[in-house]
Motif scaffolding. Structure first.
Motif, PDB file in Angstrom:
ATOM      1  N   SER A 248      22.930  46.724  -3.140  1.00  0.00           N
ATOM      2  CA  SER A 248      22.500  46.406  -1.762  1.00  0.00           C
ATOM      3  C   SER A 248      23.855  45.858  -1.265  1.00  0.00           C
ATOM      4  CB  SER A 248      21.304  46.147  -1.468  1.00  0.00           C
ATOM      5  OG  SER A 248      21.031  44.818  -2.026  1.00  0.00           O
ATOM      6  N   ALA A 249      24.833  45.326  -2.495  1.00  0.00           N
ATOM      7  CA  ALA A 249      25.747  44.065  -1.763  1.00  0.00           C
ATOM      8  C   ALA A 249      26.781  44.486  -0.406  1.00  0.00           C
ATOM      9  CB  ALA A 249      26.697  44.574  -3.244  1.00  0.00           C
ATOM     10  N   LEU A 250      26.733  46.079  -0.456  1.00  0.00           N
ATOM     11  CA  LEU A 250      27.223  46.156   0.879  1.00  0.00           C
ATOM     12  C   LEU A 250      26.398  45.600   2.616  1.00  0.00           C
ATOM     13  CD1 LEU A 250      29.232  47.660   2.426  1.00  0.00           C
ATOM     14  CD2 LEU A 250      27.728  49.844   2.446  1.00  0.00           C
ATOM     15  N   ALA A 251      25.179  45.729   2.123  1.00  0.00           N
ATOM     16  CA  ALA A 251      24.739  45.336   3.138  1.00  0.00           C
ATOM     17  C   ALA A 251      24.377  44.047   3.187  1.00  0.00           C
ATOM     18  CB  ALA A 251      23.135  45.822   3.096  1.00  0.00           C
ATOM     19  N   PHE A 252      24.565  42.807   2.252  1.00  0.00           N
ATOM     20  CA  PHE A 252      24.918  41.434   2.336  1.00  0.00           C
ATOM     21  C   PHE A 252      26.350  41.583   2.661  1.00  0.00           C
ATOM     22  CE2 PHE A 252      26.944  37.918  -0.245  1.00  0.00           C
ATOM     23  CZ  PHE A 252      25.568  37.336   0.425  1.00  0.00           C
ATOM     24  N   LYS A 253      27.035  42.159   2.387  1.00  0.00           N
ATOM     25  CA  LYS A 253      28.102  41.457   2.737  1.00  0.00           C
ATOM     26  C   LYS A 253      28.652  42.346   4.597  1.00  0.00           C
ATOM     27  CE  LYS A 253      31.039  43.608  -1.520  1.00  0.00           C
ATOM     28  NZ  LYS A 253      31.718  44.373  -1.777  1.00  0.00           N
ATOM     29  N   GLU A 254      27.846  43.242   4.720  1.00  0.00           N
ATOM     30  CA  GLU A 254      28.083  43.629   6.877  1.00  0.00           C
ATOM     31  C   GLU A 254      27.044  42.544   7.092  1.00  0.00           C
ATOM     32  OE1 GLU A 254      29.872  46.260   8.004  1.00  0.00           O
ATOM     33  OE2 GLU A 254      30.795  46.106   5.835  1.00  0.00           O
ATOM     34  N   GLN A 255      25.976  41.638   6.207  1.00  0.00           N
ATOM     35  CA  GLN A 255      25.118  41.165   7.382  1.00  0.00           C
ATOM     36  C   GLN A 255      26.304  39.360   7.588  1.00  0.00           C
ATOM     37  OE1 GLN A 255      21.839  40.089   5.113  1.00  0.00           O
ATOM     38  NE2 GLN A 255      20.471  40.906   7.711  1.00  0.00           N
ATOM     39  N   LEU A 256      26.680  38.797   6.725  1.00  0.00           N
ATOM     40  CA  LEU A 256      27.390  38.234   6.815  1.00  0.00           C
ATOM     41  C   LEU A 256      28.923  37.724   8.089  1.00  0.00           C
ATOM     42  CD1 LEU A 256      27.552  37.480   2.754  1.00  0.00           C
ATOM     43  CD2 LEU A 256      26.539  35.713   5.266  1.00  0.00           C
ATOM     44  N   ARG A 257      29.660  39.209   7.428  1.00  0.00           N
ATOM     45  CA  ARG A 257      30.339  39.796   8.356  1.00  0.00           C
ATOM     46  C   ARG A 257      29.930  40.041   9.794  1.00  0.00           C
ATOM     47  NH1 ARG A 257      34.430  43.132   3.816  1.00  0.00           N
ATOM     48  NH2 ARG A 257      33.799  41.657   2.434  1.00  0.00           N
ATOM     49  N   GLY A 258      29.115  40.213   9.691  1.00  0.00           N
ATOM     50  CA  GLY A 258      28.153  40.609  11.343  1.00  0.00           C
ATOM     51  C   GLY A 258      28.113  39.312  12.456  1.00  0.00           C
ATOM     52  N   ILE A 259      28.195  37.915  11.629  1.00  0.00           N
ATOM     53  CA  ILE A 259      28.043  37.579  12.487  1.00  0.00           C
ATOM     54  C   ILE A 259      28.918  36.447  13.118  1.00  0.00           C
ATOM     55  CG2 ILE A 259      25.822  36.279  10.734  1.00  0.00           C
ATOM     56  CD1 ILE A 259      28.415  34.585   9.708  1.00  0.00           C
ATOM     57  N   ASP A 260      28.596  35.220  14.053  1.00  0.00           N
ATOM     58  CA  ASP A 260      29.282  34.499  14.898  1.00  0.00           C
ATOM     59  C   ASP A 260      30.401  33.224  14.033  1.00  0.00           C
ATOM     60  OD1 ASP A 260      29.021  36.180  17.332  1.00  0.00           O
ATOM     61  OD2 ASP A 260      27.122  34.963  17.887  1.00  0.00           O
ATOM     62  N   THR A 261      29.329  32.169  13.871  1.00  0.00           N
ATOM     63  CA  THR A 261      29.995  31.085  12.723  1.00  0.00           C
ATOM     64  C   THR A 261      29.287  31.753  11.240  1.00  0.00           C
ATOM     65  OG1 THR A 261      29.641  30.078  14.797  1.00  0.00           O
ATOM     66  CG2 THR A 261      29.819  28.726  12.709  1.00  0.00           C
ATOM     67  N   HIS A 281      37.087  37.977   0.377  1.00  0.00           N
ATOM     68  CA  HIS A 281      36.708  39.026   1.633  1.00  0.00           C
ATOM     69  C   HIS A 281      36.459  38.783   2.631  1.00  0.00           C
ATOM     70  CE1 HIS A 281      39.215  40.994  -1.596  1.00  0.00           C
ATOM     71  NE2 HIS A 281      38.497  41.371  -2.008  1.00  0.00           N
ATOM     72  N   THR A 282      34.783  37.764   2.370  1.00  0.00           N
ATOM     73  CA  THR A 282      34.224  37.623   3.499  1.00  0.00           C
ATOM     74  C   THR A 282      35.164  36.508   4.919  1.00  0.00           C
ATOM     75  OG1 THR A 282      32.810  36.977   2.175  1.00  0.00           O
ATOM     76  CG2 THR A 282      32.458  36.912   4.478  1.00  0.00           C
ATOM     77  N   LEU A 283      35.699  35.145   4.186  1.00  0.00           N
ATOM     78  CA  LEU A 283      36.237  34.521   4.249  1.00  0.00           C
ATOM     79  C   LEU A 283      37.593  34.931   6.019  1.00  0.00           C
ATOM     80  CD1 LEU A 283      37.505  31.323   5.267  1.00  0.00           C
ATOM     81  CD2 LEU A 283      38.843  32.002   3.424  1.00  0.00           C
ATOM     82  N   ASN A 284      37.831  36.197   4.716  1.00  0.00           N
ATOM     83  CA  ASN A 284      39.453  36.971   5.127  1.00  0.00           C
ATOM     84  C   ASN A 284      38.960  37.774   6.892  1.00  0.00           C
ATOM     85  OD1 ASN A 284      41.482  35.832   4.088  1.00  0.00           O
ATOM     86  ND2 ASN A 284      41.482  37.242   2.289  1.00  0.00           N
ATOM     87  N   ALA A 285      37.364  38.216   6.322  1.00  0.00           N
ATOM     88  CA  ALA A 285      37.274  39.167   7.371  1.00  0.00           C
ATOM     89  C   ALA A 285      37.145  38.285   8.616  1.00  0.00           C
ATOM     90  CB  ALA A 285      36.352  40.009   6.559  1.00  0.00           C
ATOM     91  N   GLU A 308      41.360  30.779  -6.068  1.00  0.00           N
ATOM     92  CA  GLU A 308      42.301  31.042  -6.010  1.00  0.00           C
ATOM     93  C   GLU A 308      43.610  30.678  -4.548  1.00  0.00           C
ATOM     94  OE1 GLU A 308      42.349  35.135  -5.060  1.00  0.00           O
ATOM     95  OE2 GLU A 308      41.369  35.922  -6.816  1.00  0.00           O
ATOM     96  N   GLU A 309      44.736  30.575  -5.148  1.00  0.00           N
ATOM     97  CA  GLU A 309      45.536  29.736  -4.594  1.00  0.00           C
ATOM     98  C   GLU A 309      45.411  30.558  -2.852  1.00  0.00           C
ATOM     99  OE1 GLU A 309      48.054  27.432  -2.506  1.00  0.00           O
ATOM    100  OE2 GLU A 309      47.292  26.959  -4.944  1.00  0.00           O
ATOM    101  N   ARG A 310      45.843  31.417  -2.726  1.00  0.00           N
ATOM    102  CA  ARG A 310      45.610  32.261  -1.063  1.00  0.00           C
ATOM    103  C   ARG A 310      44.502  32.128  -0.663  1.00  0.00           C
ATOM    104  NH1 ARG A 310      43.861  38.057  -1.847  1.00  0.00           N
ATOM    105  NH2 ARG A 310      42.201  38.530  -3.807  1.00  0.00           N
ATOM    106  N   VAL A 311      43.062  31.367  -1.415  1.00  0.00           N
ATOM    107  CA  VAL A 311      41.956  30.800  -0.761  1.00  0.00           C
ATOM    108  C   VAL A 311      42.355  29.209  -0.427  1.00  0.00           C
ATOM    109  CG1 VAL A 311      39.402  30.469  -0.746  1.00  0.00           C
ATOM    110  CG2 VAL A 311      40.308  32.824  -2.016  1.00  0.00           C
ATOM    111  N   ARG A 312      42.869  28.434  -1.386  1.00  0.00           N
ATOM    112  CA  ARG A 312      42.860  26.692  -0.693  1.00  0.00           C
ATOM    113  C   ARG A 312      44.481  27.044   0.475  1.00  0.00           C
ATOM    114  NH1 ARG A 312      43.600  26.785  -6.686  1.00  0.00           N
ATOM    115  NH2 ARG A 312      46.265  25.883  -6.848  1.00  0.00           N
ATOM    116  N   SER A 313      45.399  28.141   0.722  1.00  0.00           N
ATOM    117  CA  SER A 313      46.211  28.216   1.008  1.00  0.00           C
ATOM    118  C   SER A 313      45.424  28.089   2.875  1.00  0.00           C
ATOM    119  CB  SER A 313      46.745  28.510   0.722  1.00  0.00           C
ATOM    120  OG  SER A 313      47.894  29.216   2.381  1.00  0.00           O
ATOM    121  N   ARG A 314      44.683  29.491   2.824  1.00  0.00           N
ATOM    122  CA  ARG A 314      44.070  29.470   3.961  1.00  0.00           C
ATOM    123  C   ARG A 314      43.321  28.804   4.754  1.00  0.00           C
ATOM    124  NH1 ARG A 314      42.900  35.207   6.718  1.00  0.00           N
ATOM    125  NH2 ARG A 314      43.146  34.538   8.683  1.00  0.00           N
ATOM    126  N   LEU A 315      42.611  28.030   3.135  1.00  0.00           N
ATOM    127  CA  LEU A 315      41.408  27.110   3.969  1.00  0.00           C
ATOM    128  C   LEU A 315      42.413  25.616   4.513  1.00  0.00           C
ATOM    129  CD1 LEU A 315      38.940  26.777   0.889  1.00  0.00           C
ATOM    130  CD2 LEU A 315      38.569  27.842   3.328  1.00  0.00           C
TER     131      LEU A 315
END
Length: 503
Positions: A248-261, A281-285, A308-315
């Motif tokens: 049920s990974a897809l449902a898990f991802k969609e739930q997290l990406r459908g929030i405000d905060t 992926h969730t952070l970027n989305a 990863e460096e790209r995550v640290r950079s975005r944070l």
């Protein structure tokens, strides 16, 4: 056996004469001594465990592990969630049993999930379960924090919030004023509005109020009509892995990406390549779609070497705020507030101002240290009926008193200073290169990280490019052995120690 509710066992005659009074006093004294002996054994077990596994691992998994009682040689320890029980059972139950055997000749250790009782709304009293023989004087966990569901969809709904952790109960000082203001700004954004600071990244050492602010943001955001999910890093990992197993990974991802905060606590413990990729992926989305992200960790983004460096950079691209150690004025304010709270639960409990000042000056730099000192005073006061004086406090908290707070040494500082001293780059030390000009600085840096910080071997390994703890142990032992025989190397190491300490 001492009974905290004052009810006598049925079917026994009650004598009020001098002999029975003396016997009752003797029994009470015996129970008090037994409780004190058990509590001291528990304190020694915790200190030894903390020293063995490191401050960070201990502070993440063991602060809510409590002593419920000892009976028939069986030590009963309790935790607030089944997830925490399972983790400790799998990783540390053998070591806990061995420590108890050494300290109190206990036969075995049993882990249980405790049931917490909340203070009824509008009342000034709380129901606290009795603990025999060791008297436990700590606040209970909220009832909502007990259950951890195995349903990935429910995990995606967030970790339970402690209703006590609000902006109203947060104590302000110069060390946390900016973090508090930024948190309030984010939490006060109305539903449908864009992010204020994205991401808002708070970092501090343990016990300085990161979790308090994050839970306050989550609670206030929900009150403003925003869809908020608060997750600890361990809960995020648990939810994602459970979702993969249940397909049920897809449902898990969609739930997290459908929030405000999205609010993530203790990011430094996010482990596993697939979990980190999903978090990225969730952070970027979320950020790309204008959703708010709030994160807390024990170090700034640049020091999260496991990510990863790209995550640290975005944070690092958002607002990064450090919460500094508590100053004495703020510690006094926190102590006064928590003493008043304990006084409501235990009528008559009061701590004089000179004792509060002594604790503020000598008993640590964070809220957990202060709580521990107050709990010591309450235990001594309840068990011995002694008034709380400065002399009594000095005895009760003597093992918590620190002659001077050591400077907090950071692994990042060690890496930078060692790299500069040996004319190599930080990336070289963290790389997989095994040339002599890189291996020596790497091993010395690992040795310094172990000797100058409280980090465990696995944590140091993660900070050094994701290496195994056995690699760190080998480096530490090798440098430790060479220092005893190679005078030139010993002088180099001492020079590096001074450079790091003076930083």
């Amino acid at each position: 056996m001492f009974k905290s509710d004052g009810i006598e066992p049925s079917g026994q005659a009650h004598f009020s004469g001098p002999a029975s009074s003396a016997a009752a006093r003797a029994g009470k004294d015996s129970d008090a001594r037994e409780a004190n002996h058990t509590r001291e054994a528990w304190d020694r077990v915790r200190r030894r465990l903390r020293a063995e596994i490191g401050e960070e691992v201990y502070s993440s998994w063991f602060p809510r592990l409590e002593l419920d009682g000892v009976q028939g040689g069986i030590v009963r320890l309790s935790v607030p969630t089944r997830f925490l029980k399972t983790w400790i059972q799998q990783h540390y139950i053998d070591r806990l049993s061995a420590l108890w055997q050494e300290e109190a000749s206990a036969a075995r250790v049993e882990l249980i999930v405790r049931t917490a009782v909340l203070r009824a709304p509008g009342t000034g009293s709380a129901t606290i379960r009795s603990v025999t023989p060791a008297v436990r004087v700590v606040a209970t966990e909220p009832a909502a924090a007990v259950a951890v569901s195995a349903n990935p969809a429910e995990v995606a709904n967030g970790s339970p919030l402690d209703p006590r952790l609000t902006f109203a109960s947060y104590r302000l000082g110069e060390s946390n004023r900016l973090a508090h203001a930024a948190a309030q700004k984010v939490a006060g954004a109305p539903a449908g509005s864009g992010p204020v600071f994205n991401p808002l990244y708070l970092h501090a050492a343990v016990g300085l109020g990161k979790t308090h602010l994050l839970q306050a943001i989550a609670a206030a955001g929900a009150e403003n009509g925003r869809r908020v999910v608060y997750l600890t890093a361990e809960r995020f990992m648990y939810g994602f892995v459970a979702a993969l197993k249940s397909q049920s990974a897809l449902a898990f991802k969609e739930q997290l990406r459908g929030i405000d905060t999205l609010v993530i606590d203790d990011l430094q413990f996010l482990q596993g390549k697939s979990v980190q990729q999903e978090f990225c992926h969730t952070l970027n989305a979320l950020m790309d779609s204008g959703r708010q992200v709030v994160i807390a960790a024990d170090r700034p983004p640049a020091e999260l070497d496991a990510l990863e460096e790209r995550v640290r950079s975005r944070l690092a691209g958002g607002l990064v705020v450090e919460i500094a150690p508590l100053d004495e004025e703020l510690k006094l304010e926190i102590l006064a507030a928590r003493t008043a709270s304990l006084g409501q639960q235990h009528p008559g409990f009061n701590v004089p101002g000179d004792v509060l000042g002594f604790i503020a000056r000598h008993c640590g730099q964070n809220g957990r240290d202060l709580d521990g000192a107050l709990n010591r005073l309450l235990a001594h006061n309840q068990l011995t009926s002694r008034a709380i004086t400065l002399e009594m406090a000095e005895t009760a908290v003597r093992d918590l008193v620190r002659s001077g707070e050591p400077k907090r040494v950071r692994v990042d500082d060690i890496l930078r200073i060692v790299a500069k001293h040996y004319n190599v780059s930080r990336a070289d030390i963290l790389s997989q290169r095994r040339t002599a000009n890189v291996v020596k600085p790497r091993q010395i840096a690992m040795y310094l990280a172990k000797t100058l910080t409280l980090r465990s071997l696995p944590e140091i390994g993660r900070r050094f490019g994701g290496r195994d703890h056995t690699t760190v142990l080998h480096a530490v032992r090798k440098i430790d052995g060479l220092v005893g025989t190679d005078r030139a190397l010993a002088e180099e190491v001492e020079t590096l120690k001074r450079l790091v300490s003076d930083e």
